[in-house]
Enzyme design. Structure first.
Site, short mmCIF file in Angstrom:
data_model
loop_
_atom_site.label_atom_id
_atom_site.label_comp_id
_atom_site.label_asym_id
_atom_site.label_seq_id
_atom_site.Cartn_x
_atom_site.Cartn_y
_atom_site.Cartn_z
CB SER A 126 -0.98 -74.78 6.03
OG SER A 126 -0.79 -75.18 7.95
CG HIS A 158 -2.17 -70.58 3.60
ND1 HIS A 158 -3.33 -71.62 3.19
CD2 HIS A 158 -1.25 -71.39 3.91
CE1 HIS A 158 -2.68 -73.06 3.28
NE2 HIS A 158 -1.73 -73.45 3.59
CD GLU A 208 -6.47 -69.96 1.50
OE1 GLU A 208 -5.56 -71.17 1.95
OE2 GLU A 208 -7.04 -70.62 1.10
CG ASN A 237 -5.00 -76.80 3.78
OD1 ASN A 237 -4.21 -76.69 2.45
ND2 ASN A 237 -3.82 -75.68 3.94
#
Ligand code: 3H9
Length: 712
Positions: free
Chosen positions: A426, A447, A459, A497
């Site tokens: 991540s 992800h 993702e 993120n």
């Protein structure tokens, strides 16, 4: 060409709905005209005693009204008229000379379910593809073809409200139990059974009107009042008033009990019209189109090579993420070799897989046999036996580049030629992991979000080296797992993120200034997020957030500098929920309580609190995220604005009724947004500098999405 074809079977007309050139059956003006023509024909032909409505599509009975048609409404009155047209049609179905049987195989949604509710008898095919629902509220609408009136009369008030207010799918067996369906049969005998029942109805052997399911409360005005009051309170609490269609649906259902039958239908038509013109509905309809278009996206721009079939995978790392990935793969019939370095870790991982699969057994979503079959697909190992024939390996080992490099090299020594190495990192850029590979074209990021079996987003991260067939296969595999997949380019934080970082930082900066924890969280819940940012920090873990924050600050400088509070609270040994000590209190079982006031002692503001308005908190946090999402478009992280909005809604819980951060840009307008960001940047220099793309859009007066017609 008509959407309906009629064949006669000894006095029973079988009407097959098969909309030419379309994957699903849906109601448009032309289809309504086809129905009217068939009704006229059957009224005239007195040799016909009954009729069956069946679909010619393999997976759908009827998907409801044609959502494309909604885009053409120019006023609420247009939509109300459409609803009234629907009522007229259903009225003929219910009260015409000929009784109708709905033979339901596949998705029976919205106007499709409303059609079957107007039929005298409903038979569902016992198939996992058969689902019945009124999903209108998920589009910001209410059922408009009689659903708010006929469903309560069919299944009782409470069960009807449960379906109408959630839009949830009801499967065949449940439909039978609730009275939504009169009969359930094997798909092979659906048609014959329906013909038989239509004849029985037509000849009076089976009464056309039969007693319906209703609870004691339904017949009692006081009981009903209690049900409505509770439903309203629950709806307001859950939606925080952001979804007007929920209250409108309640009002329409209530009108059917309080006034005449005609009043009920008129209220439904009026409210359907009003809801079709809410900004909320516009955004939710956008999300429908965005998710539908993503389902067809191969992940590769231009011609994509066909994805490879993946029937077996390897998963490295038997921790929480690895176990989640193994479990969702097994649920789809994929065999999993599940590896860690120690037997104890493998055993723990296998137990975690069992727990996830068992949840579905407990909820009766799978049979005991299916559960056992799925569990048997996952086999544990401490070496690489069984990896020589896996086309895809997903690593979910410790977030450390050296460890990732080590497992990559070990795996490459045993994987078959051309196998894909996917990393579930991540935080670490994919190209850095791929640097140790002997063939970087086979390395990709996958992800997943935690918990894997619940979170809908995946993702997929590609580097300039990742081969197109690797992307296509990874995307197809993610979709097979039931995930909504976005493909993004490699950069620190990827997309989700990356936009989360300034949002979380801004919450931390507010804490630095002395804002109250619960005030920040409540403000963002009121904005529409499912959890507040400080609660999210506790959930994610302060160590994880700290590590990710440091990476983002290193990559993007002062703009994404984490708050002092985060560092200090972490240094004080508070890890959040997992350590039962964070910003909130946790009991022995890990259950969250109120704010842990002692945490303020370690924050820079100490014991002095300041008052900050909810509006200011919402402006700072939301615009920090929105501005960063624009930068992700500008930097080419995203392939399309659509992916940025879907990623935020499905990955972070960005309020669906706002459509996503890039939709917010279009709603507010780039020029106005630049002004608001500049005002914030004057107060907090460097943190809110408007993205260059936003300034360009403001200067050119452009939007991310078309302002007319289909949004995607
Ligand atoms: C309603 O009924 C209002 C009434 O109460 C009152 C009226 C007065 N309209 O998803 P897929 C298209 S509101 C237009 O990839 P799947 C879809 O866009 C409606 N188009 O397939 C796609 O087009 P394209 C309530 C529709 O097998 C293609 O069909 N109903 C509609 O994964 C294939 O779709 C809903 O909200 C529609 N209603 O899933 C149901 N439905 O090929 C919405 C589908 O051009 N639909 N399309 O990209 C679904 O949930 C899923 O599409 C379904 C199939 C489960 C049916």
């Amino acid at each position: 060409m008509s959407a309906l074809s009629v064949s006669m079977h000894d006095g029973v007309a079988v009407v097959t709905f098969d909309l030419p050139g379309e994957p699903v059956n849906k109601f448009s003006k032309a289809v309504i005209a086809d129905f009217v023509a068939v009704f006229d024909q059957l009224e005239r032909d007195t040799s016909v005693v009954g009729a069956v409505l069946i679909s010619g599509k393999p997976d759908t009975f009827i998907a409801g009204a044609d959502i494309d048609g909604f885009l053409e409404f120019t006023s609420a009155a247009d939509a109300t008229r459409e609803s009234a047209e629907g009522h007229k049609l259903m009225d003929r179905l219910e009260h015409g000379r000929v009784p109708w049987v709905a033979a339901i195989n596949g998705a029976c949604l919205g106007g499709g379910l409303e059609t079957s509710l107007a039929c005298a008898y409903r038979i569902v095919a016992d198939s996992p593809r058969t689902v019945l629902a009124l999903p209108e509220v998920q589009l910001g609408l209410i059922p408009g073809a009689g659903g708010t009136q006929r469903l309560p009369r069919t299944v009782g008030l409470q069960a009807a409200l449960d379906m109408i207010l959630t839009g949830k799918n009801v499967r065949a067996k449940k439909a039978l139990q609730s009275g939504l369906a009169d009969e359930m049969v094997h798909p092979n005998i659906l048609r014959e059974t329906a013909i038989r029942r239509a004849r029985e109805l037509g000849t009076g052997k089976l009464p056309r009107v039969r007693p319906r399911k209703s609870s004691l409360l339904d017949g009692n005005p006081l009981g009903r009042a209690v049900v409505f009051r509770q439903a309203r309170a629950m709806t307001l609490k859950k939606s925080r008033g952001h979804y007007p269609a929920l209250l409108a649906a309640l009002e329409a259902v209530a009108a059917g009990y309080h006034g005449s039958v005609a009043d009920g239908f008129a209220t439904e038509a009026r409210l359907f019209g009003e809801m079709a013109f809410t900004p909320v509905s516009r955004q939710l309809v956008f999300l429908f189109y965005a998710t539908t278009s993503l389902k067809k996206d191969t992940g590769v721009s231009g011609d994509a090579p066909p994805p490879k079939k993946v029937e077996k995978i390897g998963v490295l790392g038997t921790g929480f993420m690895g176990a989640g990935i193994a479990a969702v793969s097994a649920m789809q019939g994929v065999a999993v070799r599940f590896k860690d370095t120690q037997h104890a870790a493998v055993a723990k991982g296998l137990a975690a897989v069992r727990d996830v699969l068992n949840e579905r057994l407990k909820k009766k979503q799978v049979t005991r046999q299916q559960f056992a079959d799925q569990l048997s697909l996952v086999s544990g190992t401490v070496d690489y036996t069984g990896f020589s024939n896996v086309p895809l390996l997903i690593e979910a080992v410790f977030e450390d580049l050296a460890v990732k490099h080590a497992v990559l090299k070990e795996a490459e020594a045993v994987l078959p030629p051309g196998a894909i190495f996917a990393t579930n990192t991540s935080t670490i850029p994919i190209h850095k992991i791929a640097a140790a590979s002997r063939d970087a074209s086979r390395v990709v990021g996958m992800h997943f979000f935690s918990p894997v079996h619940k979170m809908p987003l995946l993702e997929v991260i590609v580097t300039p080296q990742t081969a197109p067939d690797v992307v296509a296969t990874t995307v197809a595999f993610g979709r097979k797992l039931g995930k909504t997949v976005i493909v993004v380019n490699d950069a620190p934080g990827f997309y989700v993120n990356r936009i989360l970082a300034p949002y979380i930082n801004e919450a931390g900066k507010l804490l630095d200034e002395g804002a109250r924890i619960e005030v920040i969280d409540t403000a963002m819940l009121d904005y529409g997020f499912p959890v507040g940012p400080v609660t999210l920090l506790d959930e994610v873990g302060l160590d994880v957030a700290g590590k990710s924050g440091a990476i983002m600050a290193a990559a993007f400088g002062g703009r994404l500098q984490p708050s002092a509070t985060l560092g200090k609270v972490l240094a004080a040994g508070r890890l959040g929920r997992k350590g039962k000590k964070g910003f909130y209190l946790y009991d022995e079982t890990g259950k969250k309580g109120g704010v842990d006031a002692s945490v303020y002692d370690v924050t820079p503001a100490g014991s002095s609190r300041i008052d900050v308005s909810a509006a200011d908190i919402q402006e700072r946090l939301s615009l920090a995220m929105v501005n960063e999402a624009v930068r992700c478009v500008e930097d080419g992280i995203l392939r399309a604005p659509r992916d940025g909005d879907i990623g935020a809604v499905f990955g972070i819980g960005f309020p669906p009724f706002r459509g996503g951060p890039l939709r917010v840009v279009d709603t507010i307008g780039a020029a106005e947004l630049v002004k608001r960001l500049e005002a914030l940047n004057a107060r907090f220099p460097g943190r809110f500098e408007p993205a260059r793309l936003l300034r360009d859009m403001a200067a050119r007066g452009t939007t991310f999405y078309p302002t007319k017609g289909k949004p995607v």
